[in-house]
Design an enzyme around this catalytic site. Sequence first.
Site, PDB file in Angstrom:
ATOM      1  N   SER A 150       0.861  -1.187   0.000  1.00 50.39           N
ATOM      2  CA  SER A 150       0.000   0.000   0.000  1.00 50.39           C
ATOM      3  C   SER A 150       0.893   1.230   0.000  1.00 50.39           C
ATOM      4  CB  SER A 150      -0.862  -0.005   1.269  1.00 50.39           C
ATOM      5  OG  SER A 150      -1.485   1.256   1.458  1.00 50.39           O
ATOM      6  N   TYR A 163      -1.921  -0.754  10.589  1.00 50.83           N
ATOM      7  CA  TYR A 163      -2.093  -1.068   9.162  1.00 50.83           C
ATOM      8  C   TYR A 163      -0.854  -0.634   8.370  1.00 50.83           C
ATOM      9  CZ  TYR A 163      -3.833  -1.178   4.395  1.00 50.83           C
ATOM     10  OH  TYR A 163      -3.968  -1.444   3.055  1.00 50.83           O
TER      11      TYR A 163
HETATM   12  N1  LIG Z   1      -8.745  -0.475  -1.394  1.00 50.05           N
HETATM   13  C1  LIG Z   1      -7.750   0.291  -1.036  1.00 50.05           C
HETATM   14  O1  LIG Z   1      -7.891   1.533  -0.929  1.00 50.05           O
HETATM   15  C2  LIG Z   1      -6.393  -0.328  -0.780  1.00 50.05           C
HETATM   16  C3  LIG Z   1      -5.278   0.531  -0.780  1.00 50.05           C
HETATM   17  C4  LIG Z   1      -4.027  -0.009  -0.543  1.00 50.05           C
HETATM   18  C5  LIG Z   1      -3.886  -1.367  -0.336  1.00 50.05           C
HETATM   19  N2  LIG Z   1      -4.981  -2.177  -0.333  1.00 50.05           N
HETATM   20  C6  LIG Z   1      -4.787  -3.616  -0.088  1.00 50.05           C
HETATM   21  O2  LIG Z   1      -5.353  -4.338  -1.159  1.00 50.05           O
HETATM   22  C7  LIG Z   1      -5.661  -5.665  -0.715  1.00 50.05           C
HETATM   23  C8  LIG Z   1      -7.047  -6.030  -1.212  1.00 50.05           C
HETATM   24  O3  LIG Z   1      -8.002  -5.210  -0.586  1.00 50.05           O
HETATM   25  P1  LIG Z   1      -9.267  -4.632  -1.350  1.00 50.05           P
HETATM   26  O4  LIG Z   1      -9.087  -3.188  -1.492  1.00 50.05           O
HETATM   27  O5  LIG Z   1      -9.577  -5.445  -2.552  1.00 50.05           O
HETATM   28  O6  LIG Z   1     -10.361  -4.823  -0.181  1.00 50.05           O
HETATM   29  P2  LIG Z   1     -11.630  -5.779  -0.081  1.00 50.05           P
HETATM   30  O7  LIG Z   1     -12.545  -5.538  -1.211  1.00 50.05           O
HETATM   31  O8  LIG Z   1     -12.135  -5.568   1.311  1.00 50.05           O
HETATM   32  O9  LIG Z   1     -11.004  -7.251  -0.222  1.00 50.05           O
HETATM   33  C9  LIG Z   1     -10.331  -7.893   0.815  1.00 50.05           C
HETATM   34  C10 LIG Z   1     -10.291  -9.382   0.529  1.00 50.05           C
HETATM   35  O10 LIG Z   1      -9.583 -10.035   1.591  1.00 50.05           O
HETATM   36  C11 LIG Z   1     -10.371 -11.154   2.015  1.00 50.05           C
HETATM   37  N3  LIG Z   1     -10.142 -11.462   3.423  1.00 50.05           N
HETATM   38  C12 LIG Z   1     -10.310 -10.614   4.485  1.00 50.05           C
HETATM   39  N4  LIG Z   1     -10.057 -11.280   5.630  1.00 50.05           N
HETATM   40  C13 LIG Z   1      -9.747 -12.568   5.288  1.00 50.05           C
HETATM   41  C14 LIG Z   1      -9.408 -13.723   6.022  1.00 50.05           C
HETATM   42  N5  LIG Z   1      -9.311 -13.719   7.369  1.00 50.05           N
HETATM   43  N6  LIG Z   1      -9.153 -14.874   5.349  1.00 50.05           N
HETATM   44  C15 LIG Z   1      -9.244 -14.895   4.005  1.00 50.05           C
HETATM   45  N7  LIG Z   1      -9.545 -13.833   3.250  1.00 50.05           N
HETATM   46  C16 LIG Z   1      -9.799 -12.671   3.881  1.00 50.05           C
HETATM   47  C17 LIG Z   1     -11.809 -10.720   1.773  1.00 50.05           C
HETATM   48  O11 LIG Z   1     -12.645 -11.860   1.587  1.00 50.05           O
HETATM   49  P3  LIG Z   1     -13.637 -12.500   2.686  1.00 50.05           P
HETATM   50  O12 LIG Z   1     -14.223 -11.370   3.488  1.00 50.05           O
HETATM   51  O13 LIG Z   1     -14.618 -13.232   1.831  1.00 50.05           O
HETATM   52  O14 LIG Z   1     -12.779 -13.416   3.499  1.00 50.05           O
HETATM   53  C18 LIG Z   1     -11.675  -9.993   0.451  1.00 50.05           C
HETATM   54  O15 LIG Z   1     -11.718 -10.902  -0.619  1.00 50.05           O
HETATM   55  C19 LIG Z   1      -5.515  -5.636   0.812  1.00 50.05           C
HETATM   56  O16 LIG Z   1      -4.291  -6.254   1.167  1.00 50.05           O
HETATM   57  C20 LIG Z   1      -5.489  -4.160   1.144  1.00 50.05           C
HETATM   58  O17 LIG Z   1      -4.761  -3.891   2.337  1.00 50.05           O
HETATM   59  C21 LIG Z   1      -6.237  -1.691  -0.554  1.00 50.05           C
END
Ligand SMILES: NC(=O)c1ccc[n+]([C@@H]2O[C@H](COP(=O)([O-])OP(=O)(O)OC[C@H]3O[C@@H](n4cnc5c(N)ncnc54)[C@H](OP(=O)(O)O)[C@@H]3O)[C@@H](O)[C@H]2O)c1
Length: 268
Positions: A150, A163
């Site tokens: 991130s 985080y």
């Molecule tokens: N969106 C942003 O602004 C942003 C910015 C920088 C970095 N990121 C990073 O990008 C990555 C993806 O996030 P996203 O933005 O796509 O968010 P998201 O839509 O909330 O997706 C998160 C994913 O992680 C899974 N997950 C959460 N807890 C879990 C667990 N205990 N076991 C297995 N799977 C789990 C969720 O699935 P289930 O709930 O079905 O388990 C979901 O598929 C993350 O690492 C996040 O930190 C996001």
Amino acid sequence: MLALTTMMALPTFASMTSTVLITGASSGLGEEFATRFAARGENVVLVARRADRLETLARRIEADHGVTATVVAMDLGVPGVGAKLRTALTDKGITPTSLVNNAGFGTHGRFADEDPERVAAEIALNVSALVDLTHAFLPTLTGALINVASTAAYQPTPNMAVYGATKAFVLSFTEALAFEHRTSPLKVLALSPGPTRTEFFDVVGSEDAAVGNFQTSEQVVSTAMRALDSRRTPASVVSGLSNKISAGSVRLAPRGLATVISGRLLKA
Ligand SMILES: NC(=O)c1ccc[n+]([C@@H]2O[C@H](COP(=O)([O-])OP(=O)(O)OC[C@H]3O[C@@H](n4cnc5c(N)ncnc54)[C@H](OP(=O)(O)O)[C@@H]3O)[C@@H](O)[C@H]2O)c1
């Protein structure tokens, strides 16, 4: 002639069965990664907790792209998850050739006010599971290892202290692995998105943690795909021009100043 026949009989990289294991595939960036790798003809393994979401995605991917999409509904935030998932896949005869460590979540607020169990779960998923999965699958990876970090990795993040620290770990760990694999065909990449329209901020519970312009999942995953396709895949890439500029300038700024600015931007 014999040489030509032999060459033709050899499988090319593209024709070998390749399988991409994607964590956090039930929404957001993980769903987009799964769709994009499948569109390239790669089989995908979709892992997250919400089985119904994964099943729907798997059926769509198989219908649209003619590849095999395997669903593993699993909580990754538990100890020993690497061996557990590897055994589950071995039982199905699947050996992943690429891994996208994407599952993760964030918490927001003053650290002293945070729920200690939630914070422990955040570290377990964002750090421990990512390391354990990488160690478990690294021996068979020949394509790509993508760890999702991130822009929060680039400076301390007051009001998202844990985080930001987990993502700083991911960035440092992945850049080190990229160096260790610099002479191997495996491409190791840390992907740093800025704010992206996914379910991330629903889970955080506040958009006060969003600093900068939002990107779409398509834009972020395109950044990763371009980095993979480049002749020399970098160890890390920041998605989006304004995010690149701010991550780059943070690296040049005194650390104290970067912390003050980040603390003012990330409201409590
Ligand atoms: N969106 C942003 O602004 C942003 C910015 C920088 C970095 N990121 C990073 O990008 C990555 C993806 O996030 P996203 O933005 O796509 O968010 P998201 O839509 O909330 O997706 C998160 C994913 O992680 C899974 N997950 C959460 N807890 C879990 C667990 N205990 N076991 C297995 N799977 C789990 C969720 O699935 P289930 O709930 O079905 O388990 C979901 O598929 C993350 O690492 C996040 O930190 C996001």
